[in-house]
Scaffold this motif. Sequence first.
Motif, PDB file in Angstrom:
ATOM      1  N   CYS A 267       0.464  -1.156   0.040  1.00 25.29           N
ATOM      2  CA  CYS A 267       0.012  -0.059  -0.195  1.00 25.29           C
ATOM      3  C   CYS A 267       0.877   1.365   0.113  1.00 25.29           C
ATOM      4  O   CYS A 267       0.122   2.417  -0.235  1.00 25.29           O
ATOM      5  N   GLU A 268       1.919   1.388   0.800  1.00 25.88           N
ATOM      6  CA  GLU A 268       2.753   2.097   1.061  1.00 25.88           C
ATOM      7  C   GLU A 268       3.310   2.876  -0.876  1.00 25.88           C
ATOM      8  O   GLU A 268       3.164   4.415  -0.867  1.00 25.88           O
ATOM      9  N   GLN A 269       3.512   1.702  -2.126  1.00 31.43           N
ATOM     10  CA  GLN A 269       2.940   2.459  -3.392  1.00 31.43           C
ATOM     11  C   GLN A 269       2.459   3.250  -3.723  1.00 31.43           C
ATOM     12  O   GLN A 269       2.416   3.619  -5.087  1.00 31.43           O
ATOM     13  N   ALA A 270       0.979   3.176  -3.360  1.00 27.34           N
ATOM     14  CA  ALA A 270       0.241   4.151  -3.499  1.00 27.34           C
ATOM     15  C   ALA A 270      -0.020   5.135  -2.656  1.00 27.34           C
ATOM     16  O   ALA A 270      -1.606   6.169  -3.026  1.00 27.34           O
ATOM     17  N   GLY A 271       0.566   5.619  -1.411  1.00 23.10           N
ATOM     18  CA  GLY A 271       0.358   6.576  -0.602  1.00 23.10           C
ATOM     19  C   GLY A 271      -0.957   6.471  -0.003  1.00 23.10           C
ATOM     20  O   GLY A 271      -1.661   7.225   0.295  1.00 23.10           O
ATOM     21  N   ILE A 272      -1.022   4.770   0.455  1.00 26.49           N
ATOM     22  CA  ILE A 272      -2.535   4.636   0.702  1.00 26.49           C
ATOM     23  C   ILE A 272      -2.427   3.746   2.487  1.00 26.49           C
ATOM     24  O   ILE A 272      -1.769   3.466   2.440  1.00 26.49           O
ATOM     25  N   ARG A 273      -3.556   4.319   3.028  1.00 26.80           N
ATOM     26  CA  ARG A 273      -3.568   3.745   4.254  1.00 26.80           C
ATOM     27  C   ARG A 273      -5.733   2.719   4.320  1.00 26.80           C
ATOM     28  O   ARG A 273      -6.264   3.829   4.263  1.00 26.80           O
ATOM     29  N   PRO A 274      -5.189   1.932   4.484  1.00 21.61           N
ATOM     30  CA  PRO A 274      -6.649   1.392   3.791  1.00 21.61           C
ATOM     31  C   PRO A 274      -7.215   0.674   5.138  1.00 21.61           C
ATOM     32  O   PRO A 274      -6.845   1.525   6.671  1.00 21.61           O
ATOM     33  N   ASP A 275      -8.201   0.838   5.151  1.00 17.80           N
ATOM     34  CA  ASP A 275      -9.410   0.604   6.672  1.00 17.80           C
ATOM     35  C   ASP A 275      -8.919  -0.461   7.695  1.00 17.80           C
ATOM     36  O   ASP A 275      -8.943  -0.769   8.534  1.00 17.80           O
ATOM     37  N   PHE A 276      -8.457  -2.326   7.110  1.00 16.91           N
ATOM     38  CA  PHE A 276      -8.008  -3.056   7.163  1.00 16.91           C
ATOM     39  C   PHE A 276      -7.286  -3.508   6.593  1.00 16.91           C
ATOM     40  O   PHE A 276      -6.725  -3.395   5.169  1.00 16.91           O
ATOM     41  N   LEU A 277      -6.161  -3.590   7.476  1.00 23.25           N
ATOM     42  CA  LEU A 277      -4.867  -4.437   6.734  1.00 23.25           C
ATOM     43  C   LEU A 277      -4.529  -5.627   7.067  1.00 23.25           C
ATOM     44  O   LEU A 277      -4.600  -6.484   8.987  1.00 23.25           O
ATOM     45  N   CYS A 278      -4.216  -6.948   6.780  1.00 21.22           N
ATOM     46  CA  CYS A 278      -4.799  -8.265   6.837  1.00 21.22           C
ATOM     47  C   CYS A 278      -3.163  -8.632   6.392  1.00 21.22           C
ATOM     48  O   CYS A 278      -2.353  -8.192   5.235  1.00 21.22           O
ATOM     49  N   LEU A 279      -2.381  -9.112   7.551  1.00 18.82           N
ATOM     50  CA  LEU A 279      -1.327  -9.932   7.449  1.00 18.82           C
ATOM     51  C   LEU A 279      -1.282 -11.430   8.150  1.00 18.82           C
ATOM     52  O   LEU A 279      -2.493 -11.754   8.674  1.00 18.82           O
ATOM     53  N   SER A 280       0.455 -11.864   7.100  1.00 21.89           N
ATOM     54  CA  SER A 280      -0.198 -13.475   7.690  1.00 21.89           C
ATOM     55  C   SER A 280       1.470 -13.315   6.432  1.00 21.89           C
ATOM     56  O   SER A 280       2.021 -12.420   6.713  1.00 21.89           O
ATOM     57  N   LYS A 281       1.803 -15.185   6.380  1.00 22.66           N
ATOM     58  CA  LYS A 281       2.166 -15.536   5.756  1.00 22.66           C
ATOM     59  C   LYS A 281       3.966 -15.042   6.087  1.00 22.66           C
ATOM     60  O   LYS A 281       4.156 -15.435   7.281  1.00 22.66           O
ATOM     61  N   GLY A 282       4.758 -13.865   5.526  1.00 22.67           N
ATOM     62  CA  GLY A 282       6.101 -14.423   6.029  1.00 22.67           C
ATOM     63  C   GLY A 282       6.251 -12.994   7.481  1.00 22.67           C
ATOM     64  O   GLY A 282       6.770 -13.353   7.597  1.00 22.67           O
ATOM     65  N   ILE A 283       4.750 -13.175   7.811  1.00 30.60           N
ATOM     66  CA  ILE A 283       5.077 -12.037   9.028  1.00 30.60           C
ATOM     67  C   ILE A 283       5.176 -13.010  10.509  1.00 30.60           C
ATOM     68  O   ILE A 283       5.980 -11.992  11.253  1.00 30.60           O
ATOM     69  N   THR A 284       5.818 -14.294  10.813  1.00 29.37           N
ATOM     70  CA  THR A 284       6.796 -14.653  10.888  1.00 29.37           C
ATOM     71  C   THR A 284       8.135 -15.339  10.423  1.00 29.37           C
ATOM     72  O   THR A 284       8.851 -16.305  10.890  1.00 29.37           O
ATOM     73  N   GLY A 285       8.677 -15.090   9.451  1.00 26.10           N
ATOM     74  CA  GLY A 285       9.788 -15.176   8.421  1.00 26.10           C
ATOM     75  C   GLY A 285       9.633 -16.763   7.975  1.00 26.10           C
ATOM     76  O   GLY A 285       9.800 -17.565   7.332  1.00 26.10           O
ATOM     77  N   GLY A 286       7.861 -17.506   8.069  1.00 22.52           N
ATOM     78  CA  GLY A 286       8.124 -18.039   7.398  1.00 22.52           C
ATOM     79  C   GLY A 286       8.121 -19.808   8.191  1.00 22.52           C
ATOM     80  O   GLY A 286       8.242 -21.190   8.582  1.00 22.52           O
ATOM     81  N   TYR A 287       7.592 -18.993  10.135  1.00 21.87           N
ATOM     82  CA  TYR A 287       8.040 -20.509  10.887  1.00 21.87           C
ATOM     83  C   TYR A 287       7.030 -20.974  11.398  1.00 21.87           C
ATOM     84  O   TYR A 287       6.495 -22.162  11.318  1.00 21.87           O
ATOM     85  N   LEU A 288       5.973 -19.895  12.229  1.00 17.81           N
ATOM     86  CA  LEU A 288       5.189 -20.489  12.695  1.00 17.81           C
ATOM     87  C   LEU A 288       3.319 -19.701  12.084  1.00 17.81           C
ATOM     88  O   LEU A 288       3.932 -18.782  11.268  1.00 17.81           O
ATOM     89  N   PRO A 289       2.212 -20.144  11.925  1.00 14.67           N
ATOM     90  CA  PRO A 289       0.967 -19.777  11.710  1.00 14.67           C
ATOM     91  C   PRO A 289       0.723 -18.666  12.413  1.00 14.67           C
ATOM     92  O   PRO A 289       0.707 -18.576  13.863  1.00 14.67           O
TER      93      PRO A 289
END
Length: 435
Positions: A267-289
């Motif tokens: 989102c930074e590349q569009a200069g915007i902020r969402p109302d909700f941001l969903c993160l997962s996958k890389g968040i733990t470096g790929g270690y744990l869900p």
Amino acid sequence: MKNAELLARSLAAVWHPCTQMKQHETLPLIPIARGEGVWLYDFDGNRYLDAVSSWWVNLFGHANPRINAAVKDQLDRLEHVILAGFTHEPVVQLSERLSRLTGLGHAFYGSDGASATEIALKMSFHFWRNSGKPEKTQFVSLQNSYHGETVGALSVTDVALFKDTYAPLLRQSVQVPSPDWRLAEAGETAAAYAARCLKALERHLQAWHATTAAFIVEPLLQGAAGMAMYHPEYLKGARALCDRYGVHLIADEIAVGFGRTGTLFACEQAGIRPDFLCLSKGITGGYLPLSVVLTTDTVYQAFYDDRLARGFLHSHSYTGNALACRAALATLDIFEQDDVLHRNRDTAAKLTQALQPVAQHAAVRNFRHLGMIWAFEIETDDALFGRKFYQAALERGLLLRPIGNTVYFMPPYVIEEAEMNFLARTTIGLLERLI
Ligand SMILES: *Cc1c(COP(=O)(O)O)cnc(C)c1O
């Protein structure tokens, strides 16, 4: 020996994901004994370069010493505690850091990506209900979008192979045209095509905003659609339209968050902020869900009340797991200490260079690159191309999972020059042999 034995036992006892199990009568299943950096090792001494980061989750290599040390340290302190009524240091620190990085100050945790999608959809609907607009119950997503495969998430996903079978179970949702630049008309730029797609979104929101809760979107890259890339102007325009029509914008950065597209969040590349941001996958470096939905003070305040039912009464047993949060903190430490985003620009330039012979191959179409993602289509009539390419790559020590006739690379960020050359050389060899 061990390889063959585990293979047989796994086929007997494990129902593998996203797999027609009968295909394993001919496709190999690969038992993995250990991992190190970009490499996965089987029990017979073969190794495979993990060019898909184990389904887009791994950032800093397998068995990363720094993440290992953090998780081991956490293991002796606190492995997990119920997060309702209790809290712990890793979840507090992680929430504070994510808030500083995104400007979204309230972190609600789930376990997998799909659970983050479910949380964002429910939270958006519940926000409108708490705000006196219970009629806002509909969701809009992009054509060919992917937001996970639990029933709610699948309702806003638009991948026929995953969705059609379950259609009778799903809620209706609306799909608007995808700004994927491969769909542009001849001579039309990615930006012009994005603007045309925005018009379609605008027409939809104009007509249906009163009953629409949110527009959910994969920022800059639709991964499961075949690494479809699009112009950031689309996101910028979508933000403006959502504001104008009083509709939430949910950014599903489950795949693209944590540096994949070149910035920490796409989102930074569009200069915007969402109302909700969903993160997962890389968040733990790929270690744990672990997954998290970050949201605004405005959303949070709409739930803050004396009445219990106005609260967000959603939970998962392992929400905010301490080991997973600690792995996430170690991952953020590496970003800071190693100036990863800057280093990735250098890595990406080298890999793009090494891939020039691939880009110029006669059968290659739409060679594209964004941050630490590369993709291209193969011109072929062979309906089994993807499977053959996958199998032939494995035989040469390379783990790739083409999506249809789209081949992509999403390697861990720690890939070194010799490994990049191996990746490029092997791919060229496969093209020469299979096409
Ligand atoms: C992988 C993915 C999901 C689902 O995450 P899971 O952890 O597999 O449930 C949702 N959205 C996007 C964009 C993804 O790539």
